[in-house]
Write a protein that holds these residues in place. Structure first.
Motif, mmCIF file in Angstrom:
data_model
loop_
_atom_site.group_PDB
_atom_site.id
_atom_site.type_symbol
_atom_site.label_atom_id
_atom_site.label_comp_id
_atom_site.label_asym_id
_atom_site.label_seq_id
_atom_site.Cartn_x
_atom_site.Cartn_y
_atom_site.Cartn_z
ATOM 1 N N ASN A 56 35.696 32.941 52.587
ATOM 2 C CA ASN A 56 35.450 34.299 52.124
ATOM 3 C C ASN A 56 36.513 34.727 51.123
ATOM 4 O OD1 ASN A 56 34.313 37.012 52.167
ATOM 5 N ND2 ASN A 56 36.076 37.577 53.412
ATOM 6 N N VAL A 57 37.782 34.393 51.405
ATOM 7 C CA VAL A 57 38.874 34.708 50.481
ATOM 8 C C VAL A 57 38.719 33.921 49.181
ATOM 9 C CG1 VAL A 57 41.372 34.521 50.114
ATOM 10 C CG2 VAL A 57 40.492 35.340 52.307
ATOM 11 N N ILE A 58 38.364 32.642 49.289
ATOM 12 C CA ILE A 58 38.195 31.808 48.100
ATOM 13 C C ILE A 58 37.075 32.362 47.215
ATOM 14 C CG2 ILE A 58 37.670 29.493 47.248
ATOM 15 C CD1 ILE A 58 40.372 29.759 48.673
ATOM 16 N N ALA A 59 35.962 32.751 47.838
ATOM 17 C CA ALA A 59 34.845 33.311 47.073
ATOM 18 C C ALA A 59 35.243 34.628 46.416
ATOM 19 C CB ALA A 59 33.642 33.530 47.991
ATOM 20 N N TYR A 60 35.980 35.456 47.160
ATOM 21 C CA TYR A 60 36.431 36.734 46.592
ATOM 22 C C TYR A 60 37.331 36.502 45.381
ATOM 23 C CZ TYR A 60 38.398 41.392 46.142
ATOM 24 O OH TYR A 60 38.776 42.607 45.629
ATOM 25 N N LEU A 61 38.261 35.572 45.506
ATOM 26 C CA LEU A 61 39.183 35.298 44.402
ATOM 27 C C LEU A 61 38.447 34.719 43.203
ATOM 28 C CD1 LEU A 61 42.284 33.830 46.270
ATOM 29 C CD2 LEU A 61 42.057 36.077 45.207
ATOM 30 N N PHE A 62 37.445 33.864 43.427
ATOM 31 C CA PHE A 62 36.676 33.312 42.311
ATOM 32 C C PHE A 62 36.037 34.439 41.504
ATOM 33 C CE2 PHE A 62 32.737 31.938 40.349
ATOM 34 C CZ PHE A 62 33.115 30.783 39.682
ATOM 35 N N GLY A 63 35.375 35.365 42.192
ATOM 36 C CA GLY A 63 34.745 36.476 41.489
ATOM 37 C C GLY A 63 35.750 37.362 40.777
ATOM 38 N N VAL A 64 36.870 37.634 41.455
ATOM 39 C CA VAL A 64 37.904 38.490 40.858
ATOM 40 C C VAL A 64 38.527 37.822 39.635
ATOM 41 C CG1 VAL A 64 40.247 39.353 41.239
ATOM 42 C CG2 VAL A 64 38.450 39.819 42.917
ATOM 43 N N VAL A 251 31.182 37.765 49.309
ATOM 44 C CA VAL A 251 29.809 37.981 48.837
ATOM 45 C C VAL A 251 29.779 39.111 47.808
ATOM 46 C CG1 VAL A 251 27.484 38.688 49.521
ATOM 47 C CG2 VAL A 251 28.790 37.119 50.965
ATOM 48 N N LEU A 252 30.487 40.193 48.109
ATOM 49 C CA LEU A 252 30.528 41.339 47.183
ATOM 50 C C LEU A 252 31.104 40.935 45.837
ATOM 51 C CD1 LEU A 252 31.790 44.174 49.577
ATOM 52 C CD2 LEU A 252 29.455 43.396 49.152
ATOM 53 N N SER A 253 32.157 40.122 45.861
ATOM 54 C CA SER A 253 32.805 39.686 44.626
ATOM 55 C C SER A 253 31.870 38.816 43.793
ATOM 56 C CB SER A 253 34.087 38.923 44.955
ATOM 57 O OG SER A 253 34.728 38.470 43.798
ATOM 58 N N LEU A 254 31.180 37.900 44.430
ATOM 59 C CA LEU A 254 30.256 37.020 43.711
ATOM 60 C C LEU A 254 29.077 37.809 43.139
ATOM 61 C CD1 LEU A 254 30.178 33.911 46.081
ATOM 62 C CD2 LEU A 254 31.438 34.178 43.943
ATOM 63 N N VAL A 255 28.575 38.769 43.891
ATOM 64 C CA VAL A 255 27.483 39.614 43.396
ATOM 65 C C VAL A 255 27.945 40.430 42.192
ATOM 66 C CG1 VAL A 255 26.020 41.602 43.952
ATOM 67 C CG2 VAL A 255 26.277 39.753 45.604
ATOM 68 N N ALA A 256 29.163 40.985 42.284
ATOM 69 C CA ALA A 256 29.689 41.793 41.178
ATOM 70 C C ALA A 256 29.887 40.972 39.914
ATOM 71 C CB ALA A 256 31.020 42.433 41.588
ATOM 72 N N ALA A 257 30.144 39.673 40.054
ATOM 73 C CA ALA A 257 30.378 38.813 38.891
ATOM 74 C C ALA A 257 29.091 38.355 38.214
ATOM 75 C CB ALA A 257 31.199 37.595 39.301
ATOM 76 N N ILE A 258 27.943 38.623 38.825
ATOM 77 C CA ILE A 258 26.667 38.155 38.268
ATOM 78 C C ILE A 258 26.430 38.635 36.839
ATOM 79 C CG2 ILE A 258 24.152 38.395 38.495
ATOM 80 C CD1 ILE A 258 24.489 38.101 41.508
ATOM 81 N N PRO A 259 26.666 39.929 36.515
ATOM 82 C CA PRO A 259 26.442 40.367 35.120
ATOM 83 C C PRO A 259 27.234 39.564 34.091
ATOM 84 C CG PRO A 259 26.698 42.263 36.551
ATOM 85 C CD PRO A 259 27.027 41.062 37.388
ATOM 86 N N LEU A 260 28.414 39.072 34.472
ATOM 87 C CA LEU A 260 29.218 38.280 33.529
ATOM 88 C C LEU A 260 28.483 37.016 33.121
ATOM 89 C CD1 LEU A 260 32.750 38.482 35.219
ATOM 90 C CD2 LEU A 260 31.863 39.887 33.359
#
Length: 415
Positions: A56-64, A251-260
């Motif tokens: 979860n932390v890894i996914a969050y950091l990827f999106g951030v 999950v929130l971070s990955l969803v937020a990165a979708i527009p990019l």
């Protein structure tokens, strides 16, 4: 002493003396070497290592990291730094704007996000004031750490405490118990670094970092940033509601990165620019920490004081010093499992002290490592291990005292 604990101490030691080691040897390499050694020697199995990694932390950091690079590549970070540094003669004003800016990001999007977004801005401040990058970067470390105290989503250990405490109003609880010491700490941070900046010698300033090829579109980065803010705030409200789903930050971070990725023709470049070295560091850190926790060393050391684990001085001592060796997130997770009672004052003291423990050594907080790695990614030499400790120690002492005294004062009022 378990082999895993010896490796953890050696990793800490090597990072502490990194300034005397070859320049090519980076923090992520040292941590990864320790993780590989523990895997090869069987101190932790591959399946146990995979379970120890907080994906979860890894996914969050990827999106951030994707969002922070998009903000930088589109020129938004540069515009923010230009606004902050508009009056180059007023160090207090520059510091005030900078500290407030990264504190807000830290409270809303976690300290790790603030670290990634704030690094190029800190470098720009150093270039504008014609001083070395170390001081603004250290000020960034302190600000994102203290800023994360304000909210239940400010850092990972806060999220663990919220889940365990079952607060009816987690946002209100954190503001009531930790906002005052956080504000006192930020005010002292402003004054302390104002003095340090004013005394800093001119020269050795970094070049103003700019993207190699500025993206023509800035709106996808702004949309992703705004979307992440909205999702994190809604998720925080979900803790108080039975009708809204509580989704992992990753999950929130990955969803937020979708527009990019949807609205850019440089998807491959965006993926390449993600700070993979820092992600590797965190994967390795989870493996090393997992091996230490598997050894049972921390649990064994704490067991004789099981009945005293809820006492304020015990909470403060173990949360602060234990976070330096085992990292604050795993320490908080184990501590919560060992506590016999989970009253609000104890949980808030555990949250505040374990968070402020990040203001002692580079490895004490994940956000510190992110800032070091991000600075090196931009080609800027960050601060050294003991240089960091020397500048943050006064802030650490003041913030710890403020946190302990304020919580003790609230307890006395309720008693």
């Amino acid at each position: 002493m378990p082999v895993s604990l010896i490796v953890s101490i050696l990793v800490f030691f090597c990072i502490a003396i990194r300034q005397w080691l070859p320049d090519w040897l980076k923090i992520w390499m040292i941590m990864t070497t320790g993780a590989v050694f523990l895997l090869v020697t069987g101190n932790i199995s591959p399946s146990e290592a995979l379970s120890a990694i907080d994906w979860n932390v890894i996914a969050y950091l990827f999106g951030v990291f994707a969002i922070s690079h998009a903000l930088f590549a589109s020129g938004i970070s540069e515009r923010v730094s230009n606004w902050i540094c508009a009056d180059q003669r007023s160090i207090p004003k520059i510091l005030l704007y900078f500290i407030v800016f990264v504190t807000l990001i830290s409270a809303v999007l976690t300290n790790d996000a603030a670290a990634a977004i704030g690094t190029p801005i800190a470098i720009a401040i150093a270039a504008s004031l014609r001083i070395a990058a170390a001081l603004p970067l250290i000020a960034l470390c302190v600000s994102v750490t203290v800023g994360s105290m304000f909210s239940p989503v400010g850092n990972p250990q806060n999220l663990l405490i919220v889940a365990d405490g079952h607060f009816q109003n987690p946002v209100g609880v954190f503001l009531e118990w930790l906002a005052v010491p956080a504000i006192i700490s930020l005010i002292f941070t402003l004054v302390w670094f104002w003095i340090c900046f004013a005394r800093a010698p001119k020269g050795d300033a970094p070049e103003h970092v700019t993207p190699d090829e500025q993206s023509a579109r800035s709106w996808p980065a702004l949309v992703s940033t705004g979307l992440l803010c909205v999702l994190v705030i809604v998720d925080s409200i979900a803790h108080e509601s039975e009708f809204l789903p509580d989704l992992p930050l990753g999950v929130l971070s990955l969803v937020a990165a979708i527009p990019l990725f949807l609205f850019t023709d440089q998807r491959v470049r965006l993926v390449k620019e993600v700070d993979w070295h820092t992600l590797i560091f965190f994967v390795s850190m989870f493996i090393v920490t997992g091996a230490v926790l598997k050894s049972g060393a921390l649990q064994h050391w704490l067991s004789p004081w099981h009945d005293q684990l809820g006492e304020p001085l015990m909470v403060t001592s173990i949360a602060f010093f234990g976070s330096q060796v085992f990292s604050n997130v795993p320490l908080v997770e184990i501590y919560l499992n060992l506590l016999s009672g989970h009253d609000t004052p104890t949980l808030m003291l555990l949250s505040g002290i374990s968070t402020l423990a990040g203001n002692l050594f580079i490895l004490s907080a994940a956000s510190n490592v992110i800032i070091v790695q991000q600075a090196e990614k931009h080609g800027v030499t960050p601060f050294q291990f003991w240089q960091f400790t020397r500048f943050v120690l006064p802030v650490t002492v003041v913030s710890l005292v403020a946190c302990y005294v304020w919580i003790a004062f609230l307890v006395s009022l309720s008693g």
